[in-house]
Write an enzyme that holds these catalytic residues in place. Structure first.
Site, PDB file in Angstrom:
ATOM      1  N   GLY A   1      -8.782   6.622  -3.952  1.00  0.00           N
ATOM      2  CA  GLY A   1      -9.271   5.476  -2.844  1.00  0.00           C
ATOM      3  C   GLY A   1      -8.132   4.856  -1.199  1.00  0.00           C
ATOM      4  O   GLY A   1      -8.553   3.987  -0.524  1.00  0.00           O
ATOM      5  N   THR A   2      -6.905   4.773  -1.749  1.00  0.00           N
ATOM      6  CA  THR A   2      -6.037   4.468  -0.500  1.00  0.00           C
ATOM      7  C   THR A   2      -6.642   4.448   1.070  1.00  0.00           C
ATOM      8  O   THR A   2      -6.554   4.051   1.500  1.00  0.00           O
ATOM      9  CB  THR A   2      -4.830   4.791  -0.792  1.00  0.00           C
ATOM     10  OG1 THR A   2      -4.769   5.987  -1.312  1.00  0.00           O
ATOM     11  CG2 THR A   2      -4.064   3.771  -2.121  1.00  0.00           C
ATOM     12  N   GLY A   3      -6.736   5.793   0.846  1.00  0.00           N
ATOM     13  CA  GLY A   3      -7.014   6.305   2.570  1.00  0.00           C
ATOM     14  C   GLY A   3      -7.911   5.912   2.541  1.00  0.00           C
ATOM     15  O   GLY A   3      -8.171   4.603   4.369  1.00  0.00           O
ATOM     16  N   CYS A   4      -9.222   5.570   2.116  1.00  0.00           N
ATOM     17  CA  CYS A   4      -9.893   5.042   2.544  1.00  0.00           C
ATOM     18  C   CYS A   4     -10.408   3.501   3.135  1.00  0.00           C
ATOM     19  O   CYS A   4     -10.415   3.255   3.875  1.00  0.00           O
ATOM     20  CB  CYS A   4     -11.478   5.187   1.415  1.00  0.00           C
ATOM     21  SG  CYS A   4     -11.554   7.066   1.198  1.00  0.00           S
TER      22      CYS A   4
ATOM     23  N   LYS B   1       0.131   8.574   8.037  1.00  0.00           N
ATOM     24  CA  LYS B   1       0.799   7.860   6.324  1.00  0.00           C
ATOM     25  C   LYS B   1       1.670   8.428   5.856  1.00  0.00           C
ATOM     26  O   LYS B   1       1.691   9.727   5.134  1.00  0.00           O
ATOM     27  CB  LYS B   1      -0.756   7.329   5.626  1.00  0.00           C
ATOM     28  CG  LYS B   1      -1.213   7.010   6.694  1.00  0.00           C
ATOM     29  CD  LYS B   1      -2.402   7.096   5.651  1.00  0.00           C
ATOM     30  CE  LYS B   1      -3.595   8.092   5.229  1.00  0.00           C
ATOM     31  NZ  LYS B   1      -5.291   7.703   5.404  1.00  0.00           N
TER      32      LYS B   1
ATOM     33  N   THR C   1      -4.135   4.900  -7.905  1.00  0.00           N
ATOM     34  CA  THR C   1      -3.699   5.147  -6.374  1.00  0.00           C
ATOM     35  C   THR C   1      -5.791   5.606  -5.439  1.00  0.00           C
ATOM     36  O   THR C   1      -5.614   5.404  -4.427  1.00  0.00           O
ATOM     37  CB  THR C   1      -2.994   5.844  -5.900  1.00  0.00           C
ATOM     38  OG1 THR C   1      -3.317   7.135  -6.406  1.00  0.00           O
ATOM     39  CG2 THR C   1      -1.779   5.317  -6.299  1.00  0.00           C
TER      40      THR C   1
END
Length: 267
Positions: A212-215, A176, A210
């Site tokens: 929580g974007t990875g989860c 990412k 932003t």
């Protein structure tokens, strides 16, 4: 009798503020039309300003939750997030190795605010036990450096990062690039299995919402895999979903707000 939707299990920590962790995972799964189930590995006291405390659950509690769900209900895909310690990483890796379903590993190391969510002593277990059972590993650039020592500053560095992550055994690496320096107009990710490369571009939105974007991205990938999508298609659809969620993110509290998991349902 109505058939159940595809079944997806998240194995992760709880975010009391609702923006990341188990809460973000289940919201994502609901929005994408799958049935979300959960194994809680840790409880955090967390809000828009950061993580005020974290308490890891005993391995026996994690194992019991996992077995309760998988042995009775079954599962079509699993996503992992915060695993906190070497002991929990190894417990979860063992459980995953015995489960016939694709696995999306989000190797969570720190929170959006920079708070540590994985003990340094657990990194070897992530490399040796968890990444080898992953269908897709989804590290951000900080996690790449934490796991491999590779520092990424451009797209060429993302290729080196993917190679380093794949060396630990996942079938696919999704690197990412949202934290690439330079302030490019687009957010770029690289998906590769070492043979084929998929470069994924999306608009970069200049907002603070932003959390929580990875989860959310990892859960969206797992949802696509549970529906039977091939990995590249599941990742493309997941990136489109999280891009919209970032664009619709909203202020909450005094710090970093969450993405909007329900953005597709708002007129």
């Amino acid at each position: 009798m109505t058939s159940p939707p595809p079944l997806v299990l998240t194995v992760a920590g709880s975010d009391s503020g609702g923006g990341a962790g188990i809460q973000a995972d289940l919201k994502t799964m609901l929005a994408l039309g799958v049935h979300g189930m959960s194994v809680i590995t840790a409880v955090t006291a967390q809000n828009s300003l950061g993580v005020q405390g974290a308490w890891e659950l005993p391995g026996e509690a994690v194992r019991a939750q996992y077995r309760a769900v998988v042995d009775d209900i079954g599962v079509r895909a699993v996503k992992t997030g915060m695993l906190a310690s070497a002991a929990l990483v190894e417990t979860v890796a063992e459980l995953l190795a015995g489960t016939d379903a694709p696995v999306v590993v989000d190797p969570v190391g720190v929170s959006k605010h920079g708070d540590p969510l994985l003990a340094a002593s657990a990194l070897d277990s992530v490399r040796a036990k968890l990444l080898p059972v992953a269908t897709v590993a989804t590290p951000n650039l900080d996690e790449v450096t934490q796991l491999t020592g590779v520092v990424v500053e451009d797209e060429a560095g993302m290729c080196r990062a993917a190679e380093a992550i794949l060396a630990y055994g996942p079938r696919w690496a999704l690197i990412k690039g949202g934290h690439l320096p330079g302030g490019a107009a687009e957010a770029v990710d690289l998906l590769t299995d070492g043979t084929e490369e998929h470069w994924l571009y999306a608009p970069r939105y200049d907002n603070r919402h932003t959390h929580g974007t990875g989860c959310t991205l990892a859960s969206a990938v797992a949802s696509g895999l549970a529906k039977g999508l091939p990995v590249p298609e599941a990742v493309r659809e997941a990136k489109a979903y999280v891009t919209g969620a970032i664009a619709a993110g909203f202020a909450l509290g005094g710090g970093i707000g969450p993405v909007d998991h329900a953005w597709r349902f708002r007129s």
